[in-house]
Design an enzyme around this catalytic site. Sequence first.
Site, mmCIF file in Angstrom:
data_model
loop_
_atom_site.group_PDB
_atom_site.id
_atom_site.type_symbol
_atom_site.label_atom_id
_atom_site.label_comp_id
_atom_site.label_asym_id
_atom_site.label_seq_id
_atom_site.Cartn_x
_atom_site.Cartn_y
_atom_site.Cartn_z
ATOM 1 N N SER A 50 61.490 -33.057 -94.947
ATOM 2 C CA SER A 50 60.115 -33.331 -95.337
ATOM 3 C C SER A 50 60.041 -33.886 -96.756
ATOM 4 O O SER A 50 60.985 -33.756 -97.551
ATOM 5 C CB SER A 50 59.268 -32.056 -95.259
ATOM 6 O OG SER A 50 59.627 -31.173 -96.314
ATOM 7 N N ASP A 84 60.000 -36.372 -92.556
ATOM 8 C CA ASP A 84 58.762 -35.750 -92.080
ATOM 9 C C ASP A 84 57.690 -35.649 -93.170
ATOM 10 O O ASP A 84 57.998 -35.483 -94.359
ATOM 11 C CB ASP A 84 59.088 -34.346 -91.560
ATOM 12 C CG ASP A 84 58.022 -33.805 -90.631
ATOM 13 O OD1 ASP A 84 57.495 -34.580 -89.803
ATOM 14 O OD2 ASP A 84 57.722 -32.606 -90.708
ATOM 15 N N HIS A 85 56.431 -35.733 -92.740
ATOM 16 C CA HIS A 85 55.263 -35.545 -93.619
ATOM 17 C C HIS A 85 55.342 -36.393 -94.884
ATOM 18 O O HIS A 85 55.145 -35.906 -95.996
ATOM 19 C CB HIS A 85 55.083 -34.066 -93.976
ATOM 20 C CG HIS A 85 54.400 -33.278 -92.908
ATOM 21 N ND1 HIS A 85 53.077 -33.480 -92.562
ATOM 22 C CD2 HIS A 85 54.857 -32.305 -92.095
ATOM 23 C CE1 HIS A 85 52.754 -32.652 -91.584
ATOM 24 N NE2 HIS A 85 53.818 -31.934 -91.273
ATOM 25 N N ASP A 106 52.157 -39.337 -93.002
ATOM 26 C CA ASP A 106 51.047 -38.383 -92.964
ATOM 27 C C ASP A 106 49.918 -38.823 -93.883
ATOM 28 O O ASP A 106 49.952 -38.606 -95.095
ATOM 29 C CB ASP A 106 51.556 -36.994 -93.370
ATOM 30 C CG ASP A 106 50.498 -35.912 -93.211
ATOM 31 O OD1 ASP A 106 49.359 -36.242 -92.809
ATOM 32 O OD2 ASP A 106 50.812 -34.743 -93.490
ATOM 33 N N GLU A 136 49.686 -38.413 -87.758
ATOM 34 C CA GLU A 136 48.924 -37.191 -87.472
ATOM 35 C C GLU A 136 47.431 -37.499 -87.450
ATOM 36 O O GLU A 136 46.921 -38.221 -88.298
ATOM 37 C CB GLU A 136 49.210 -36.109 -88.525
ATOM 38 C CG GLU A 136 48.449 -34.804 -88.278
ATOM 39 C CD GLU A 136 48.780 -33.721 -89.298
ATOM 40 O OE1 GLU A 136 47.841 -33.040 -89.745
ATOM 41 O OE2 GLU A 136 49.968 -33.561 -89.655
ATOM 42 N N HIS A 178 50.508 -24.769 -89.946
ATOM 43 C CA HIS A 178 51.737 -24.764 -90.718
ATOM 44 C C HIS A 178 51.929 -23.438 -91.459
ATOM 45 O O HIS A 178 50.974 -22.758 -91.813
ATOM 46 C CB HIS A 178 51.725 -25.890 -91.766
ATOM 47 C CG HIS A 178 51.777 -27.259 -91.193
ATOM 48 N ND1 HIS A 178 50.663 -28.039 -91.022
ATOM 49 C CD2 HIS A 178 52.817 -28.007 -90.742
ATOM 50 C CE1 HIS A 178 51.018 -29.213 -90.509
ATOM 51 N NE2 HIS A 178 52.313 -29.217 -90.328
ATOM 52 N N HIS A 206 52.941 -29.649 -84.510
ATOM 53 C CA HIS A 206 53.343 -29.158 -85.823
ATOM 54 C C HIS A 206 52.960 -27.679 -85.936
ATOM 55 O O HIS A 206 52.124 -27.180 -85.192
ATOM 56 C CB HIS A 206 52.646 -29.952 -86.926
ATOM 57 C CG HIS A 206 53.210 -31.323 -87.135
ATOM 58 N ND1 HIS A 206 53.322 -31.908 -88.366
ATOM 59 C CD2 HIS A 206 53.713 -32.222 -86.255
ATOM 60 C CE1 HIS A 206 53.853 -33.111 -88.249
ATOM 61 N NE2 HIS A 206 54.090 -33.327 -86.970
ATOM 62 N N GLY A 207 53.574 -26.975 -86.880
ATOM 63 C CA GLY A 207 53.246 -25.570 -87.083
ATOM 64 C C GLY A 207 53.687 -24.678 -85.940
ATOM 65 O O GLY A 207 53.053 -23.663 -85.650
ATOM 66 N N THR A 231 59.191 -22.813 -90.632
ATOM 67 C CA THR A 231 59.035 -21.547 -91.350
ATOM 68 C C THR A 231 59.833 -20.409 -90.744
ATOM 69 O O THR A 231 60.432 -19.595 -91.469
ATOM 70 C CB THR A 231 57.543 -21.165 -91.407
ATOM 71 O OG1 THR A 231 56.817 -22.194 -92.092
ATOM 72 C CG2 THR A 231 57.338 -19.853 -92.150
#
Length: 282
Positions: A50, A84-85, A106, A136, A178, A206-207, A231
């Site tokens: 990320s 990512d992101h 993003d 997104e 997230h 996501h998340g 996470t």
Amino acid sequence: MPLARTADLVHQAHTLGRGIAAFNVITLEHAEGIVQGAERAGTPVILQISENAVKFHRGRLQPIAAATVAVAAGATVDVSVHLDHVEDTDLLHQAAASGLSSVMFDASRLDYADNLAATTSAADWAHRHGLYVEAELGKVGGKDGAHAPGARTDPHEASEFVAATGVDALAVAVGSSHAMTDRTAALDLELIGRLAEALPVPLVLHGSSGVPDDQLRAAVSTGMVKINIGTILNVAFTRAVRSVITGDDTLVDPRKYLRPGRDELAAVVARLAAVVRGDELS
């Protein structure tokens, strides 16, 4: 095995009606543990770095990308590497030269019109440089307090967004958030089904760390394809490291606590990669 391309892995999963897990890399131990778990499960995976992870590495993409690509290329299962992101276009422009085959741009912090314009520009550049592009729409909750919990992606708006931007995959808001450290998220499976029917591109969740196994399976069976997980890996890694360090005040060799952390992370990856893929881990 040769380094895989994200486009191929996502397309294969989409065609087969299966999911593919994408796991976040922060350190070399993350990349090694993710591949260790994927090999145990016999399952292809995506390693993703990320923009926040790049910031942790003093804003330098190349060192962590080179290490991650090397680990991926040495795997005995198919592994690709994804950025990512990404919000910084300068970072986006480093992706192709760093061995990565895909990027998630993003612009979801922006309103719809500005998100569409920024994403279209990013996708045009990325496609010219051979990159698969994810975007997104719907403001998935929990990221830096910027996204609205409870937000949902509208299928009609998503269809127009994909057609206008030309993106290859779309991350949608369907009830996950997230940075969750407990697995209590309840997904809107009916909405996932409507989005899958409305869109010609794969859906991305996501998340996913906060989503229970049964909900992950249901999400994939309803239409989700790429499942992003981060996470929960850090929870497992940190728990193992903390256990070793607190048990021995004389410990100074980082290998003595990083190895258990990496092994615990690998065990979580093996289980979740199989869950997402729809396999049973032996």
